[in-house]
Design a protein around this motif. Structure first.
Motif, PDB file in Angstrom:
ATOM      1  N   PHE A  26      -2.629  -1.003  -8.728  1.00 24.06           N
ATOM      2  CA  PHE A  26      -2.560   0.029  -9.599  1.00 24.06           C
ATOM      3  C   PHE A  26      -1.952  -0.246 -10.964  1.00 24.06           C
ATOM      4  O   PHE A  26      -2.366   0.021 -12.058  1.00 24.06           O
ATOM      5  CB  PHE A  26      -2.194   1.184  -8.816  1.00 24.06           C
ATOM      6  CG  PHE A  26      -2.027   2.483  -9.779  1.00 24.06           C
ATOM      7  CD1 PHE A  26      -3.067   3.236 -10.185  1.00 24.06           C
ATOM      8  CD2 PHE A  26      -0.663   2.666 -10.383  1.00 24.06           C
ATOM      9  CE1 PHE A  26      -2.776   4.494 -11.157  1.00 24.06           C
ATOM     10  CE2 PHE A  26      -0.671   3.877 -11.252  1.00 24.06           C
ATOM     11  CZ  PHE A  26      -1.679   4.751 -11.481  1.00 24.06           C
ATOM     12  N   ARG A  56     -12.053   7.467  -8.870  1.00 20.10           N
ATOM     13  CA  ARG A  56     -11.824   6.800  -9.988  1.00 20.10           C
ATOM     14  C   ARG A  56     -10.725   7.689 -10.817  1.00 20.10           C
ATOM     15  O   ARG A  56     -10.781   8.913 -10.913  1.00 20.10           O
ATOM     16  CB  ARG A  56     -12.975   6.576 -10.808  1.00 20.10           C
ATOM     17  CG  ARG A  56     -13.987   5.600 -10.124  1.00 20.10           C
ATOM     18  CD  ARG A  56     -15.244   5.405 -10.750  1.00 20.10           C
ATOM     19  NE  ARG A  56     -15.789   6.656 -10.914  1.00 20.10           N
ATOM     20  CZ  ARG A  56     -16.628   6.866 -11.549  1.00 20.10           C
ATOM     21  NH1 ARG A  56     -16.977   6.046 -12.701  1.00 20.10           N
ATOM     22  NH2 ARG A  56     -17.501   8.041 -11.882  1.00 20.10           N
ATOM     23  N   CYS A 111       0.945  -1.206   0.026  1.00 18.93           N
ATOM     24  CA  CYS A 111      -0.102  -0.063  -0.014  1.00 18.93           C
ATOM     25  C   CYS A 111       0.936   1.027  -0.153  1.00 18.93           C
ATOM     26  O   CYS A 111       1.984   1.202   0.485  1.00 18.93           O
ATOM     27  CB  CYS A 111      -1.285   0.024   1.320  1.00 18.93           C
ATOM     28  SG  CYS A 111      -2.259  -1.284   1.081  1.00 18.93           S
ATOM     29  N   ASP A 168     -10.809   2.036 -10.672  1.00 18.05           N
ATOM     30  CA  ASP A 168     -11.431   2.350  -9.499  1.00 18.05           C
ATOM     31  C   ASP A 168     -10.545   1.900  -8.326  1.00 18.05           C
ATOM     32  O   ASP A 168      -9.717   1.080  -8.515  1.00 18.05           O
ATOM     33  CB  ASP A 168     -13.035   1.977  -9.218  1.00 18.05           C
ATOM     34  CG  ASP A 168     -13.172   0.530  -9.021  1.00 18.05           C
ATOM     35  OD1 ASP A 168     -12.057  -0.264  -9.677  1.00 18.05           O
ATOM     36  OD2 ASP A 168     -13.841  -0.163  -8.463  1.00 18.05           O
ATOM     37  N   PHE A 169     -10.404   2.788  -7.238  1.00 15.92           N
ATOM     38  CA  PHE A 169      -9.825   2.532  -6.018  1.00 15.92           C
ATOM     39  C   PHE A 169     -10.790   1.698  -5.191  1.00 15.92           C
ATOM     40  O   PHE A 169     -11.754   2.237  -4.897  1.00 15.92           O
ATOM     41  CB  PHE A 169      -9.190   3.701  -5.416  1.00 15.92           C
ATOM     42  CG  PHE A 169      -8.251   4.580  -6.382  1.00 15.92           C
ATOM     43  CD1 PHE A 169      -6.997   4.004  -6.557  1.00 15.92           C
ATOM     44  CD2 PHE A 169      -8.666   5.449  -7.331  1.00 15.92           C
ATOM     45  CE1 PHE A 169      -5.977   4.487  -7.323  1.00 15.92           C
ATOM     46  CE2 PHE A 169      -7.703   5.991  -8.130  1.00 15.92           C
ATOM     47  CZ  PHE A 169      -6.504   5.888  -8.084  1.00 15.92           C
ATOM     48  N   VAL A 182      -3.399   2.968  -1.297  1.00 14.04           N
ATOM     49  CA  VAL A 182      -3.461   2.491  -2.287  1.00 14.04           C
ATOM     50  C   VAL A 182      -2.698   1.199  -2.703  1.00 14.04           C
ATOM     51  O   VAL A 182      -1.524   1.410  -2.522  1.00 14.04           O
ATOM     52  CB  VAL A 182      -3.398   3.375  -3.558  1.00 14.04           C
ATOM     53  CG1 VAL A 182      -3.524   3.125  -4.919  1.00 14.04           C
ATOM     54  CG2 VAL A 182      -4.230   4.819  -3.619  1.00 14.04           C
ATOM     55  N   ASP A 189       1.084   5.235  -2.260  1.00 11.05           N
ATOM     56  CA  ASP A 189       0.224   6.591  -3.161  1.00 11.05           C
ATOM     57  C   ASP A 189       0.982   6.184  -4.587  1.00 11.05           C
ATOM     58  O   ASP A 189       2.130   5.812  -4.546  1.00 11.05           O
ATOM     59  CB  ASP A 189       0.339   7.755  -2.565  1.00 11.05           C
ATOM     60  CG  ASP A 189      -0.341   8.204  -1.459  1.00 11.05           C
ATOM     61  OD1 ASP A 189      -1.527   7.918  -1.640  1.00 11.05           O
ATOM     62  OD2 ASP A 189       0.212   8.046  -0.319  1.00 11.05           O
ATOM     63  N   THR A 248      -2.372  10.506  -5.851  1.00 10.55           N
ATOM     64  CA  THR A 248      -3.322  10.135  -4.724  1.00 10.55           C
ATOM     65  C   THR A 248      -2.447  10.541  -3.332  1.00 10.55           C
ATOM     66  O   THR A 248      -1.278  10.630  -3.533  1.00 10.55           O
ATOM     67  CB  THR A 248      -3.485   8.550  -4.501  1.00 10.55           C
ATOM     68  OG1 THR A 248      -2.169   7.858  -4.253  1.00 10.55           O
ATOM     69  CG2 THR A 248      -4.322   8.040  -5.587  1.00 10.55           C
TER      70      THR A 248
END
Length: 165
Positions: free
Chosen positions: A60, A96, A34, A89-90, A55, A36, A50
């Protein structure tokens, strides 16, 4: 020029007992790594990023590569005038990234930054940079967690989205 990057979060570390060699696709995509992410137009000095810290960065990269391929389904390719749309989409949010391809260009807008105009890149540049980002990220993550290099899901992911020259 497109730059795609990430920073891992110190607030949301991976569980210490994680067996990266045997982590399943769900864990790889939703529970681990996780942080950004950002997409930047280095020539225009603009960025969509982000700042949440949670995230899943491997997800991603994986989803971005999937989207680039989805945007290339029109048989006319870069000659297609009809726009093609996709969304990233997160999972822990309603936010999104919105993608629209027309001809050989892709607009990328962040739903959580409605006042920001979209970033625009050629589809071929987006494909190349997304795949480079994926492979560079996997290399970074396997430097941190050597066992990840032995995970069959990672092998499959790398084979599915090879680097493009």
């Amino acid at each position: 020029m497109l730059d795609i990057g990430y920073a891992l979060s110190l607030r949301f570390p991976d569980p210490p007992q994680t067996d990266y060699r045997r982590a399943d696709v769900h864990a790889l995509r939703h529970d681990l790594f996780c942080g950004d992410v950002y997409l930047a137009d280095t020539e225009a000095d603009r960025e969509l990023s982000t700042a949440w810290g949670w995230v899943p960065v491997l997800d991603f990269a994986w989803a971005l590569c999937d989207i680039v391929e989805r945007l290339d389904r029109d048989p006319l390719g870069s000659r297609a005038a009809r726009p093609l749309h996709a969304e990233l989409d997160f999972t822990e949010s309603t936010d999104r990234l919105l993608f629209e391809r027309r001809f050989g260009w892709v607009e990328i807008a962040a739903q959580w930054l409605p006042a920001e105009p979209p970033l625009i890149f050629s589809h071929s540049e987006l494909r190349r940079e997304a795949r480079d980002f994926l492979h560079d990220l996997i290399a970074d993550l396997t430097d941190l967690h050597e066992d990840l290099a032995e995970n069959p899901a990672i092998w499959t992911l790398q084979a599915r989205f090879p680097r493009v020259g």
